[in-house]
Design an enzyme around this catalytic site. Structure first.
Site, PDB file in Angstrom:
ATOM      1  NE  ARG A  19      -0.098  24.360  -0.372  1.00 42.28           N
ATOM      2  CZ  ARG A  19      -0.808  24.275  -1.496  1.00 42.28           C
ATOM      3  NH1 ARG A  19      -2.138  24.212  -1.425  1.00 42.28           N
ATOM      4  NH2 ARG A  19      -0.237  24.239  -2.664  1.00 42.28           N
ATOM      5  CG  ASP A  59     -14.439  25.304  -4.724  1.00 39.94           C
ATOM      6  OD1 ASP A  59     -14.540  24.919  -3.540  1.00 39.94           O
ATOM      7  OD2 ASP A  59     -14.630  26.482  -5.077  1.00 39.94           O
ATOM      8  CB  VAL A  60     -14.106  20.315  -1.200  1.00 36.72           C
ATOM      9  CG1 VAL A  60     -13.050  19.348  -1.710  1.00 36.72           C
ATOM     10  CG2 VAL A  60     -13.487  21.411  -0.332  1.00 36.72           C
ATOM     11  CG  ASN A  86      -6.846  17.783   5.681  1.00 34.60           C
ATOM     12  OD1 ASN A  86      -6.486  17.991   6.834  1.00 34.60           O
ATOM     13  ND2 ASN A  86      -6.326  18.430   4.636  1.00 34.60           N
ATOM     14  CE1 TYR A 152     -11.158  25.488  10.975  1.00 37.52           C
ATOM     15  CE2 TYR A 152     -10.859  25.962  13.312  1.00 37.52           C
ATOM     16  CZ  TYR A 152     -10.561  25.208  12.195  1.00 37.52           C
ATOM     17  OH  TYR A 152      -9.680  24.169  12.297  1.00 37.52           O
ATOM     18  CE  LYS A 156     -12.374  22.139  10.762  1.00 39.69           C
ATOM     19  NZ  LYS A 156     -12.208  21.143   9.670  1.00 39.69           N
ATOM     20  CB  THR A 186       1.746  23.275   8.660  1.00 40.21           C
ATOM     21  OG1 THR A 186       1.273  24.629   8.809  1.00 40.21           O
ATOM     22  CG2 THR A 186       0.807  22.311   9.371  1.00 40.21           C
TER      23      THR A 186
END
Length: 265
Positions: A19, A59-60, A86, A152, A156, A186
């Protein structure tokens, strides 16, 4: 004259591709002819138009789950050409009040997941003469203050640093680049930016005056993964509509005459 990118026969992995931005990336690679495999914690369910990418429940943040997924895809296709890291995101939370567990999970999702995927796809890509391409999805938050999502933004920023280091360490066969996203429209935009009127005010802070579409992020990924970018590695490509209007321009005399500034004030 239109310039089309043909990735027919290429195998592409996209984490978090069910998504949002990930779905736009998937669609764009499919339009270029690639075979796409996605992973996530929750099945995407019935999709829209076009062929459905193969979904694996992963689950990455868990390295063994990522390792199994990469191994399965490599065995199924005999190759992996592109990996798009991503998966990411994080809710708004004050830094001082958030728990250490919260900070760890944000870091795991936004940074370590890309570490695991990249590390496990490397030997598959490096074993082939054609090599491969890793594309990391980062954020404008990596390079400007990110209050309320500080970890976060820091994760990144770490991912952009990793991109530049791996581009050197893994040359010449495996190229590593990043796409830095600004604000993207989105299905979850209302949760982040409010109703349509509030979203219009937020969009006015972007020089182009609009949110990016997920497919526009996907187009940047396809470009970086294609032969057109064969000599591009270690780059961070901004897909942010020009960034953000500097705050002082809302108050400095005379700046209201700048093109578009009237709508950003």
């Amino acid at each position: 004259m239109a310039l089309e990118i043909d990735l027919s026969g290429r195998v592409v992995l996209v984490t978090g591709g069910a998504r949002g931005v990930g779905a736009g990336i998937v669609r764009t690679f499919q339009e270029a002819g690639a075979v796409v495999e996605i992973c996530g914690r929750t099945s995407p369910g019935p999709g829209g138009e076009g062929p459905e990418p193969r979904f694996s429940q992963v689950d990455v943040r868990e390295e063994e789950q990522v390792r199994r997924w990469v191994d399965e895809v490599a065995q199924r296709h005999g190759r992996i050409d592109v990996a798009v890291n991503n998966a990411g995101g994080g809710p708004f939370a004050g830094f001082a009040s958030a728990s250490p567990r919260f900070h760890r999970r944000i870091t795991d999702l936004n940074f370590l997941s890309a570490v695991f995927v990249s590390q496990f796809v490397f030997p598959v890509m490096n074993a082939r003469e054609e090599g491969g391409s890793v594309v990391n999805i980062t954020s404008i938050s990596a390079r400007r203050p990110s209050p309320g999502t500080a970890v976060y933004g820091a994760a990144k920023a770490a991912l952009e640093s990793l991109t530049r280091s791996l581009a050197v360490e893994w040359a010449p066969r495996v190229r590593v680049n990043a796409v830095s996203c600004g604000l993207v429209e989105t299905e979850g935009s209302a949760d982040h930016y409010g109703d349509s009127e509030q979203q219009a005010r937020v969009a006015a802070t972007i020089p182009r005056g609009v949110f990016a579409k997920p497919q526009e992020v996907g187009a940047a990924c396809v470009l970086l993964a294609s032969p057109l970018a064969s000599h591009i590695s270690g780059a961070v490509l901004n897909v942010d509509g020009g960034g953000e209007w500097p705050a002082f321009l809302q108050h400095a005399p005379g700046t209201e005459r700048l093109p578009g500034q009237a709508s950003a004030g």
